[in-house]
Design a protein around this motif. Structure first.
Motif, mmCIF file in Angstrom:
data_model
loop_
_atom_site.group_PDB
_atom_site.id
_atom_site.type_symbol
_atom_site.label_atom_id
_atom_site.label_comp_id
_atom_site.label_asym_id
_atom_site.label_seq_id
_atom_site.Cartn_x
_atom_site.Cartn_y
_atom_site.Cartn_z
ATOM 1 N N HIS A 1 0.897 -1.295 0.003
ATOM 2 C CA HIS A 1 0.116 -0.102 0.012
ATOM 3 C C HIS A 1 0.903 1.367 0.139
ATOM 4 O O HIS A 1 1.647 1.522 0.939
ATOM 5 N N ALA A 2 0.807 2.085 -1.029
ATOM 6 C CA ALA A 2 1.915 3.077 -1.321
ATOM 7 C C ALA A 2 1.437 4.313 0.089
ATOM 8 O O ALA A 2 0.353 4.493 0.277
ATOM 9 N N ARG A 3 2.409 4.570 0.754
ATOM 10 C CA ARG A 3 2.131 5.416 1.943
ATOM 11 C C ARG A 3 1.515 7.002 1.426
ATOM 12 O O ARG A 3 0.858 7.237 2.370
ATOM 13 N N MET A 4 1.563 7.067 0.118
ATOM 14 C CA MET A 4 0.946 8.487 -0.461
ATOM 15 C C MET A 4 -0.451 8.172 -0.202
ATOM 16 O O MET A 4 -1.199 9.385 -0.398
ATOM 17 N N LEU A 5 -1.116 7.159 -0.142
ATOM 18 C CA LEU A 5 -2.535 6.872 -0.298
ATOM 19 C C LEU A 5 -3.282 7.256 1.328
ATOM 20 O O LEU A 5 -4.449 7.463 1.340
ATOM 21 N N PHE A 6 -2.048 7.629 2.359
ATOM 22 C CA PHE A 6 -2.782 7.592 3.383
ATOM 23 C C PHE A 6 -2.317 9.039 4.264
ATOM 24 O O PHE A 6 -1.235 9.553 3.741
ATOM 25 N N ALA A 7 -3.106 9.369 5.155
ATOM 26 C CA ALA A 7 -2.504 10.731 5.926
ATOM 27 C C ALA A 7 -2.574 10.511 7.495
ATOM 28 O O ALA A 7 -3.813 10.083 7.820
ATOM 29 N N LEU A 8 -1.662 10.945 8.149
ATOM 30 C CA LEU A 8 -1.373 10.966 9.522
ATOM 31 C C LEU A 8 -2.304 12.329 9.971
ATOM 32 O O LEU A 8 -1.748 13.295 9.630
ATOM 33 N N GLN A 9 -3.357 12.144 10.646
ATOM 34 C CA GLN A 9 -4.262 13.308 10.889
ATOM 35 C C GLN A 9 -4.003 13.837 12.402
ATOM 36 O O GLN A 9 -3.828 15.006 12.540
ATOM 37 N N ALA A 10 -3.389 13.001 13.175
ATOM 38 C CA ALA A 10 -3.370 13.280 14.394
ATOM 39 C C ALA A 10 -2.530 11.923 15.473
ATOM 40 O O ALA A 10 -2.627 10.932 14.959
ATOM 41 N N THR A 11 -1.902 12.378 16.452
ATOM 42 C CA THR A 11 -1.430 11.644 17.268
ATOM 43 C C THR A 11 -1.806 11.530 18.660
ATOM 44 O O THR A 11 -2.514 12.543 19.088
ATOM 45 N N LEU A 12 -2.148 10.317 19.246
ATOM 46 C CA LEU A 12 -2.789 10.205 20.640
ATOM 47 C C LEU A 12 -2.083 9.117 21.265
ATOM 48 O O LEU A 12 -2.345 7.916 21.407
ATOM 49 N N GLY A 13 -1.053 9.598 22.270
ATOM 50 C CA GLY A 13 -0.458 8.684 23.264
ATOM 51 C C GLY A 13 0.766 8.286 22.691
ATOM 52 O O GLY A 13 0.947 8.206 21.351
ATOM 53 N N GLU A 14 1.707 7.495 23.521
ATOM 54 C CA GLU A 14 2.719 6.676 23.053
ATOM 55 C C GLU A 14 2.979 5.654 24.161
ATOM 56 O O GLU A 14 2.507 5.738 25.351
ATOM 57 N N ALA A 15 3.746 5.015 23.835
ATOM 58 C CA ALA A 15 4.317 3.656 24.705
ATOM 59 C C ALA A 15 5.720 3.172 24.513
ATOM 60 O O ALA A 15 6.115 3.184 23.388
ATOM 61 N N THR A 16 6.414 2.388 25.569
ATOM 62 C CA THR A 16 7.508 1.650 25.108
ATOM 63 C C THR A 16 7.225 0.189 24.755
ATOM 64 O O THR A 16 6.610 -0.398 25.610
ATOM 65 N N LEU A 17 7.822 -0.202 23.922
ATOM 66 C CA LEU A 17 7.694 -1.578 23.401
ATOM 67 C C LEU A 17 8.748 -2.362 24.039
ATOM 68 O O LEU A 17 9.952 -1.986 23.869
#
Length: 240
Positions: free
Chosen positions: A186-202
């Motif tokens: 799936h080409a990345r250009m087909l999607f848009a990052l609209q917002a971020t919400l939270g984070e965590a350490t894996l």
């Protein structure tokens, strides 16, 4: 010392022995690129290759069993001696696993199709949001007022649902979902990052019932590889 290449052994689930697993850790994982995924030529990913390198340092034959992600987490939480990766270290999971080694901290993002206009969090909240089944980050959505939440079995499934407009938004770790776009064509250009919400350490984590000395062996192997620069080389191979 140079990192020798190994052939991945995918053991059938029927061969997993609980009696054996209490004394020697056995890894399970789901398809979560760039950390781990079951590719046609064998498993790949930063955490996958790291697990094999750690096993080699311990003088063992490295193996990883790939199953649906929610099942992998359940096996490690309820089983006698499994390791799982990459697992977000969250308050609700803190007492349920032995936390072996950190992999990286990731932020979580809300992605739409690129054809959508720029959307704010209030505009995203009423939409149908897809999240990985069994992921604790669903609590982030509910805590922020999202109500239409749909679970998918893996990122391939979520991307398919978004592309055919069964979903409006995907909520996922940004490096994982973007790597899945690449992995599943799936080409990345087909999607848009609209917002971020939270984070965590894996983390790479293990069952509580795993022998403490066995857990420490894996931690020590990781520290040796980290000191030698192997961990950073593997990270750069998959995460840019």
């Amino acid at each position: 010392m140079p990192l020798a290449r190994r052939t991945l052994l995918i053991a059938p689930l029927a061969t997993l022995s609980p009696a054996w697993a209490t004394t020697e850790l056995q890894w399970v994982a789901g398809d979560l690129p760039p950390f781990a995924w079951d590719a046609p030529g064998g498993g790949r990913g930063f955490a996958h290759d790291l697990a094999l390198a750690m096993a080699e340092r311990l003088g063992r034959k490295g193996s990883v069993v790939y199953v649906p992600w929610a099942r992998a987490v359940r096996m490690a939480q309820q089983g006698p001696g499994y390791g799982v990766f990459p697992l977000a270290r969250t308050p609700d999971r803190e007492a349920a696993f032995q936390w072996l080694v950190p992999l990286m901290t990731v932020r979580y993002g809300l992605y739409t199709l690129a054809t959508e206009s720029r959307l704010s969090l209030p505009e995203l909240r009423p939409m149908r949001v897809g999240v990985l089944r069994g992921s604790p980050i669903v609590a982030n959505l509910r805590g922020d007022g999202f109500t239409q939440i749909v679970e998918g079995k893996d990122y391939r499934d979520l991307l398919r649902l978004l592309r055919n407009r069964t979903l409006d938004v995907i909520y996922a770790g940004t490096p994982m979902l973007e790597a899945a776009m690449d992995q599943y064509d799936h080409a990345r250009m087909l999607f848009a990052l609209q917002a971020t919400l939270g984070e965590a350490t894996l983390y790479m984590a293990a069952s509580l019932s795993l022998d403490a000395q066995e857990a420490q062996r894996w931690v020590s192997a990781y520290r040796q590889l980290e000191k030698e620069g192997v961990v950073s080389r593997l990270r750069r191979r998959y995460i840019r």
